[in-house]
Design an enzyme around this catalytic site. Structure first.
Site, PDB file in Angstrom:
ATOM      1  CE  LYS A  17      -3.533   2.364   2.651  1.00 23.87           C
ATOM      2  NZ  LYS A  17      -4.546   2.228   3.702  1.00 23.87           N
TER       3      LYS A  17
ATOM      4  NE  ARG B 214      -6.740  10.044   3.936  1.00 28.31           N
ATOM      5  CZ  ARG B 214      -5.523  10.109   3.443  1.00 28.31           C
ATOM      6  NH1 ARG B 214      -4.950  11.282   3.272  1.00 28.31           N
ATOM      7  NH2 ARG B 214      -4.859   9.018   3.107  1.00 28.31           N
TER       8      ARG B 214
ATOM      9  CE  LYS C  81      -6.125   1.793  -0.487  1.00 23.44           C
ATOM     10  NZ  LYS C  81      -6.631   1.721   0.846  1.00 23.44           N
TER      11      LYS C  81
HETATM   12  C1  PBG Z   1      -7.186   2.859   5.638  1.00 17.08           C
HETATM   13  C2  PBG Z   1      -7.588   2.897   4.224  1.00 17.08           C
HETATM   14  C3  PBG Z   1      -7.501   3.980   3.333  1.00 17.08           C
HETATM   15  C4  PBG Z   1      -8.009   3.543   2.123  1.00 17.08           C
HETATM   16  C5  PBG Z   1      -8.427   2.230   2.308  1.00 17.08           C
HETATM   17  N1  PBG Z   1      -8.141   1.858   3.604  1.00 17.08           N
HETATM   18  C6  PBG Z   1      -7.050   5.361   3.592  1.00 17.08           C
HETATM   19  C7  PBG Z   1      -5.593   5.617   3.635  1.00 17.08           C
HETATM   20  O1  PBG Z   1      -4.790   4.718   3.773  1.00 17.08           O
HETATM   21  O2  PBG Z   1      -5.203   6.771   3.580  1.00 17.08           O
HETATM   22  C8  PBG Z   1      -8.077   4.343   0.865  1.00 17.08           C
HETATM   23  C9  PBG Z   1      -9.120   3.883  -0.080  1.00 17.08           C
HETATM   24  C10 PBG Z   1      -9.368   4.827  -1.171  1.00 17.08           C
HETATM   25  O3  PBG Z   1      -8.722   5.886  -1.301  1.00 17.08           O
HETATM   26  O4  PBG Z   1     -10.260   4.529  -1.961  1.00 17.08           O
HETATM   27  N2  PBG Z   1      -8.283   2.622   6.484  1.00 17.08           N
END
Ligand code: PBG
Length: 350
Positions: free
Chosen positions: A216, A226, A269
């Site tokens: 990630k 957010r 991701k």
């Molecule tokens: C963390 C999480 C995030 C996303 C999925 N799980 C936020 C981050 O890591 O900043 C992002 C998903 C998206 O942007 O579609 N709980």
């Protein structure tokens, strides 16, 4: 008169116009008709490959659209149930649930509270779908902490890896108890998969699988999330735990550790700008691989489409297909329902 010149891969035809090359090597033959193209397509998308992310907001009286993600809403428990019914009918692979709590604190207490929004939603959904549909629960702290980080902070305000692991273990057990078939740790703490596996096993949840966000990246493409998750990172960034976009090889290390620690499925991701990572991971690991098309990918396409600058549906289908072509077995996408419904429509036409 036709003369063969095999070194050039062409036949030459002598005509009144002079010498015209006639290509013998013609890949276009396989593109002549839709039927031939269908026969030779290397990649297909099936509704079962798709996972739909869903947001459920504690105490919400009505679903509310996320401003930066038109078409995506924060659900009430009731609208969540109806959407999962649609996902079941569309034969999706599953849904992944994100909770949006009313109260946040330093420990993210509502993340594993038995009457918190995630546990409540999971219990209801599981009693609706049983084992006939896959419920995945995002496992992280950022929606639940008042500072917005994915972990606990130490006295100096840094994210404390090992203290955070205790919280993840507890959240995993609470999500499993509430009915998640898979938990999806997304916080990028070292050792999180091992700790979660052990906690699940000790609590008797041997069959609850771990879908690990192994690679990630620290991406600006999470921006609209957010809004959706109402996580507010007060200053700072996540660069000390999420991966540097400069690094591809490092993802293989993260993935190797997660698999060794017991990850059952690996997620990469974002998707679109990390398809090289998807490919490398898919070529390496012995477990299913998913790619997560994140909020920013969604928002960019929807914004351009709203202005008539791109052909919305074709772009969406192409992006999902590209993730599959890069090696993703599973695509997590906010367009999952729409794409699945389109695929079923096309199948109906044949
Ligand atoms: C963390 C999480 C995030 C996303 C999925 N799980 C936020 C981050 O890591 O900043 C992002 C998903 C998206 O942007 O579609 N709980």
């Amino acid at each position: 008169m036709t003369e063969v010149d095999s070194s050039l891969g062409v036949n030459r035809e002598f005509t009144a116009m002079g010498v015209v090359p006639l290509p013998r090597l013609r890949p276009r033959r396989l593109r002549c008709t839709p039927a031939i193209r269908r026969l030779v397509a290397e990649t297909r998308v099936d509704p079962a490959d798709l996972v739909l992310p869903l947001f459920v907001k504690e105490g919400a009286a009505a679903p509310r659209e996320v401003a930066s993600m038109p078409g995506v809403v924060q659900h009430t428990l009731e609208s969540l149930r109806r959407t999962v019914e649609q996902a079941v009918a569309a034969e999706l692979g599953g849904v992944i649930l994100f909770g949006v709590p009313l109260h946040r604190d330093a420990l993210g207490s509502s993340a594993d509270s038995p009457d918190g929004i995630v546990a409540t939603a999971l219990r209801r959904l599981r009693s609706d779908v049983g084992d006939d549909f896959v419920l995945i629960s995002d496992l992280c702290l950022d929606e639940f902490t008042d500072h917005g980080h994915c972990g606990l902070l130490d006295r100096r305000g840094r994210v404390d890896n090992d203290q955070t692991l205790h919280r993840y273990a507890s959240i995993a057990v609470s999500q499993a108890e509430a009915g998640a078939h898979l938990v999806a740790p997304s916080g990028m703490m070292d050792g999180q998969v091992a700790v979660i596996r052990q906690a699940l096993d000790v609590a008797g949840h041997h069959d609850v699988a771990i879908m690990a966000y192994a690679a990630k990246y620290e991406s600006a493409l999470y921006g609209p999330f957010r809004d959706a998750g109402e996580c507010r990172l007060e200053g700072g960034d996540r660069a000390s735990y999420q991966q540097d976009p400069a690094n591809g090889r490092e993802a293989l290390r993260e993935v190797a550790f997660d698999v060794a620690e017991g990850a059952d499925i690996i997620l990469v991701k974002p998707a679109m700008s990390y398809l090289d990572v998807v490919r490398r991971v898919a070529d390496t690991v012995p477990v299913p691989v998913g790619a997560y098309q994140v909020s920013g990918e969604y928002a960019m396409v929807e914004a351009a489409a709203a202005r008539g600058w791109i052909a919305r549906e074709r772009v969406i289908d192409e992006l999902v297909l590209s993730a599959r072509r890069a090696g993703a077995d599973i695509v997590v996408t906010y367009w999952a329902l729409e794409v699945a419904q389109r695929l079923r429509g096309q199948a109906g036409l044949r």
